[in-house]
Write a protein that holds these residues in place. Structure first.
Motif, PDB file in Angstrom:
ATOM      1  N   GLY A   4       0.878  -1.294   0.030  1.00 23.19           N
ATOM      2  CA  GLY A   4      -0.006  -0.016   0.032  1.00 23.19           C
ATOM      3  C   GLY A   4       0.802   1.236   0.114  1.00 23.19           C
ATOM      4  O   GLY A   4       2.042   1.212   0.185  1.00 23.19           O
ATOM      5  N   ALA A   5       0.179   2.235  -0.043  1.00 24.98           N
ATOM      6  CA  ALA A   5       0.686   3.787   0.031  1.00 24.98           C
ATOM      7  C   ALA A   5       1.216   3.895   1.402  1.00 24.98           C
ATOM      8  O   ALA A   5       2.279   4.464   1.623  1.00 24.98           O
ATOM      9  N   THR A   6       0.615   3.403   2.292  1.00 24.62           N
ATOM     10  CA  THR A   6       0.910   3.469   3.522  1.00 24.62           C
ATOM     11  C   THR A   6       2.479   2.958   3.981  1.00 24.62           C
ATOM     12  O   THR A   6       3.191   3.640   4.459  1.00 24.62           O
ATOM     13  N   ILE A  39       4.829   5.270   2.222  1.00 27.25           N
ATOM     14  CA  ILE A  39       5.392   6.589   3.059  1.00 27.25           C
ATOM     15  C   ILE A  39       6.186   6.246   4.071  1.00 27.25           C
ATOM     16  O   ILE A  39       7.148   7.028   4.458  1.00 27.25           O
ATOM     17  N   TYR A  77      -2.769  13.871   6.581  1.00 23.94           N
ATOM     18  CA  TYR A  77      -3.131  12.427   6.680  1.00 23.94           C
ATOM     19  C   TYR A  77      -2.539  11.577   7.895  1.00 23.94           C
ATOM     20  O   TYR A  77      -1.276  12.064   8.037  1.00 23.94           O
ATOM     21  N   TYR A 114       1.128  10.295   8.290  1.00 28.77           N
ATOM     22  CA  TYR A 114       2.382  11.215   8.233  1.00 28.77           C
ATOM     23  C   TYR A 114       3.231  11.503   9.593  1.00 28.77           C
ATOM     24  O   TYR A 114       4.289  11.546   9.694  1.00 28.77           O
ATOM     25  N   ASN A 151       0.488  16.103  -0.750  1.00 35.66           N
ATOM     26  CA  ASN A 151      -0.359  15.471  -1.018  1.00 35.66           C
ATOM     27  C   ASN A 151      -1.484  15.936  -1.779  1.00 35.66           C
ATOM     28  O   ASN A 151      -2.125  16.938  -1.241  1.00 35.66           O
ATOM     29  N   ASN A 185      -6.037  14.763   0.811  1.00 36.96           N
ATOM     30  CA  ASN A 185      -7.249  14.271   1.900  1.00 36.96           C
ATOM     31  C   ASN A 185      -7.065  14.877   3.391  1.00 36.96           C
ATOM     32  O   ASN A 185      -5.750  14.826   3.555  1.00 36.96           O
ATOM     33  N   ASP A 191       2.309  11.985  -2.191  1.00 33.77           N
ATOM     34  CA  ASP A 191       1.451  10.932  -1.985  1.00 33.77           C
ATOM     35  C   ASP A 191       0.372  11.457  -3.099  1.00 33.77           C
ATOM     36  O   ASP A 191      -0.616  12.380  -2.824  1.00 33.77           O
ATOM     37  N   VAL A 244      -2.224   9.104  -3.987  1.00 34.20           N
ATOM     38  CA  VAL A 244      -3.185   7.820  -4.260  1.00 34.20           C
ATOM     39  C   VAL A 244      -4.536   8.592  -4.928  1.00 34.20           C
ATOM     40  O   VAL A 244      -5.274   7.525  -5.461  1.00 34.20           O
ATOM     41  N   TYR A 245      -4.864   9.816  -4.717  1.00 30.43           N
ATOM     42  CA  TYR A 245      -6.209  10.022  -5.432  1.00 30.43           C
ATOM     43  C   TYR A 245      -5.965  10.755  -6.836  1.00 30.43           C
ATOM     44  O   TYR A 245      -7.027  11.315  -7.311  1.00 30.43           O
ATOM     45  N   SER A 267      -1.092   4.127  -5.240  1.00 31.93           N
ATOM     46  CA  SER A 267      -1.624   2.982  -4.736  1.00 31.93           C
ATOM     47  C   SER A 267      -2.848   2.509  -5.654  1.00 31.93           C
ATOM     48  O   SER A 267      -3.521   3.228  -6.346  1.00 31.93           O
ATOM     49  N   LYS A 280      -7.569   3.340  -3.999  1.00 30.46           N
ATOM     50  CA  LYS A 280      -8.487   4.266  -4.215  1.00 30.46           C
ATOM     51  C   LYS A 280      -8.779   4.178  -5.564  1.00 30.46           C
ATOM     52  O   LYS A 280      -9.965   4.215  -6.099  1.00 30.46           O
ATOM     53  N   LYS A 322      -3.756  -3.647  -0.532  1.00 30.21           N
ATOM     54  CA  LYS A 322      -2.645  -3.036  -0.141  1.00 30.21           C
ATOM     55  C   LYS A 322      -1.528  -3.147  -1.337  1.00 30.21           C
ATOM     56  O   LYS A 322      -0.532  -3.904  -0.866  1.00 30.21           O
TER      57      LYS A 322
HETATM   58  C1  LIG Z   1      -5.931   5.722   1.726  1.00 36.81           C
HETATM   59  C2  LIG Z   1      -4.674   6.841   1.839  1.00 36.81           C
HETATM   60  C3  LIG Z   1      -3.424   6.156   1.966  1.00 36.81           C
HETATM   61  C4  LIG Z   1      -3.284   4.789   2.172  1.00 36.81           C
HETATM   62  O1  LIG Z   1      -3.175   4.070   1.051  1.00 36.81           O
HETATM   63  P1  LIG Z   1      -2.940   2.372   0.996  1.00 36.81           P
HETATM   64  O2  LIG Z   1      -2.740   1.993  -0.408  1.00 36.81           O
HETATM   65  O3  LIG Z   1      -4.384   1.890   1.458  1.00 36.81           O
HETATM   66  O4  LIG Z   1      -1.958   2.164   1.970  1.00 36.81           O
HETATM   67  C5  LIG Z   1      -2.396   7.147   1.760  1.00 36.81           C
HETATM   68  N1  LIG Z   1      -2.529   8.396   1.733  1.00 36.81           N
HETATM   69  C6  LIG Z   1      -3.621   9.009   1.749  1.00 36.81           C
HETATM   70  C7  LIG Z   1      -3.675  10.471   1.515  1.00 36.81           C
HETATM   71  C8  LIG Z   1      -4.801   8.271   1.792  1.00 36.81           C
HETATM   72  O5  LIG Z   1      -6.026   8.825   1.770  1.00 36.81           O
END
Ligand SMILES: *Cc1c(COP(=O)(O)O)cnc(C)c1O
Length: 397
Positions: free
Chosen positions: A108-110, A113, A134, A137, A179, A183, A211, A213-214, A242, A245, A253
């Motif tokens: 995942g992005a988690t 990061i 987020y 962070y 980001n 978010n 980041d 992800v969106y 990632s 989303k 993940k």
């Molecule tokens: C959901 C989210 C993530 C996490 O993404 P994963 O791929 O589920 O780990 C990271 N950054 C932001 C801003 C998010 O909203």
């Protein structure tokens, strides 16, 4: 004084170390648990209530049954996925990355990061990031022993103040953590804003972790531009995204990093001791997902834009002040029109009052004033769920 047999073997020292003190349970876990115990509609945590494309789910099932990825996949990610990620960056943004040396697959992005911050920061380094943050962070900066420096995005526009950004940079600043789309506010940085950020990063020799992800959840006329596509940024930017989303499979993940070979090597060093590898069969499925036709991405966006309007109109009618997002699947609102002063207290009481769960943005700010009355709702839910939520929120009038 009473002691338990367990306490007797421990010292007075708190178990949770100082770096993580006060970081308890994430607000998402707290509010999702509240949704379950009260039977409320959960517009708090951002996960869709319908799964992504059937053929992609089938690809994951096929991979499991065919024995692809059931054993440890390669550390950097399977070659098929790394190639698909590189093709995606080229197709959507004209950015060329070498799948062998400039792409890293993460849990995942988690994890991307966490690994980026743990790899790139020394204790005491300063990291400038937009607040509301987020929540991972703040935790990851703390785990790296670094110092977070917030650049506050303020209602109603939530634009970054670029003069303030300049003023926050010190000789200890190592990294900008961006980001966009953002978010929880839904802010999508404009080309002018990205250009200004890029110029500051170049002028001060800063690294940037973005980041994104969106990246595919952006509403016209706004458009997503990766910071790495701006002059001088390709060599200093770690771009993170990632599948969760974009393809509505948040449980899989599968995330990734694109950057120079040197930056990827640094991030990979940290990553290999966090999870080593992850999600073998899902990597095959995500490789297919990234190659879905443009119609998938356009259709997803159109559908989300409709949901955004549905929820925004409903929230406005219910009496909230609504800040329209340019991207993501969140709407930030203000509860001041109800005479409310505390977003956290409001969100704790909301399930009892009308059977809906939301997230207080106030917990994502260091500047408690700035976010005191902001509440976030997600619209990645089926239309009938959003309609029912809006109906229930009508009770606040
Ligand atoms: C959901 C989210 C993530 C996490 O993404 P994963 O791929 O589920 O780990 C990271 N950054 C932001 C801003 C998010 O909203």
């Amino acid at each position: 004084m009473e002691t338990t047999p367990y306490a007797a073997v421990m010292s007075d020292r708190p178990l949770l170390n100082r770096r993580l003190a006060g970081m308890g349970t994430t607000i998402f876990a707290e509010m999702s648990a509240l949704a379950t115990t009260t039977g409320s509609i959960n517009l708090g945590q951002g996960f869709p209530d319908t799964d992504g494309p059937r053929e992609i789910a089938q690809a994951a099932a096929d991979a499991v049954l065919a024995g692809r990825g059931n054993q440890y996949p390669p550390g950097p990610g399977i070659p098929e996925l790394r190639t698909a990620i590189a093709e995606h960056q080229q197709r959507f943004y004209g950015l060329a990355y070498d799948p062998d040396t400039e792409v890293l697959v993460t849990a995942g992005a988690t994890e991307a990061i966490a690994a980026s911050l743990l790899a790139l920061l020394e204790p005491g380094d300063e990291v400038i990031a937009f607040e509301p943050f987020y929540d991972s962070y703040a935790a990851c900066i703390a785990m790296a022993g670094a110092v977070r420096v917030p650049l506050t995005l303020r209602a109603p526009s939530f634009r970054p103040d670029l003069d303030e950004l300049r003023a926050l940079i010190t000789p200890r600043t190592r990294l900008l953590l961006l980001n966009t789309p953002h978010n929880p506010t839904g802010t999508v940085l404009t080309l002018d804003e990205l250009t200004a950020v890029a110029e500051l990063a170049v002028e001060h020799g800063l690294l940037v972790v973005t980041d994104e992800v969106y990246e595919h959840l952006v509403f016209a006329p706004s458009a997503h531009r990766p910071l790495a596509s701006l002059p001088g940024m390709r060599e200093r930017t770690v771009t993170i995204s990632s599948a969760g989303k974009t393809f509505s499979f948040t449980g899989w993940k599968v995330g990734w990093v694109t950057a120079t070979p040197e930056l990827v090597a640094a991030v990979r060093t940290a990553k290999q001791y966090l999870t080593y590898v992850s999600a073998g069969p899902f990597q095959y499925a995500v490789a297919e997902a990234l190659r879905l036709p443009d119609s998938y991405f356009a259709g997803f966006r159109t559908d989300l834009a409709r949901k955004r309007d549905l929820l925004a109109d409903g929230l406005r009618t219910a009496g909230f002040e609504v800040y329209e997002p340019q991207g993501t699947y969140f709407i930030t609102t203000d509860i001041a029109p109800f005479g409310e002063k505390d977003a956290y207290a409001f969100c704790r009481a909301l399930p009892e009052r009308c059977g809906v769960v939301a997230i207080p943005n106030s917990v994502f700010y260091d500047d408690k004033e700035a976010g005191a009355t902001q509440v976030r709702f997600t619209f990645c839910k089926q239309d009938h769920v959003l309609e029912e939520a809006v109906l229930r929120l009508g009770a606040l009038r």
